[in-house]
Write a protein that holds these residues in place. Sequence first.
Motif: not given
Length: 110
Positions: A32-48, A78-88
């Motif tokens: 939900r927050r990604y959609c709001e951020d995408l609409a407002e700033h035209a950007r999306s997360p690249t990592k989780i 413990a902490s793990r990260q991975a690439s995440l390309d949500l795009g538009r």
Amino acid sequence: LSGSKTFVGRLALRNMQESERWLRELAGELHRRYCEDLAEHARSPTKISVSVAWGTGTSAETQRVRSASEYQHLYQHASRQASLDLGRNGSVDQIVRAALACFQRWAPQT
């Protein structure tokens, strides 16, 4: 974007099914927050990143913790990260799959 949930004492997650249920709920909030951020700033997360602490601490003990060393005595982390390309057109399922992949790297098999 970030989201978190704490499960202490009797609320602690005890198996993979409970963990997946809460990862899905958190993923829905992040989406939900990604959609709001995408609409407002035209950007999306690249990592989780998925971080988890577990241990023997009770709610009362956790509330009394005053330092990182006290916390580390009660819990492991413990902490793990991975690439995440949500795009538009990213979906909740994409977030859930990425989070589960991180989580399952070290979660005990149940």
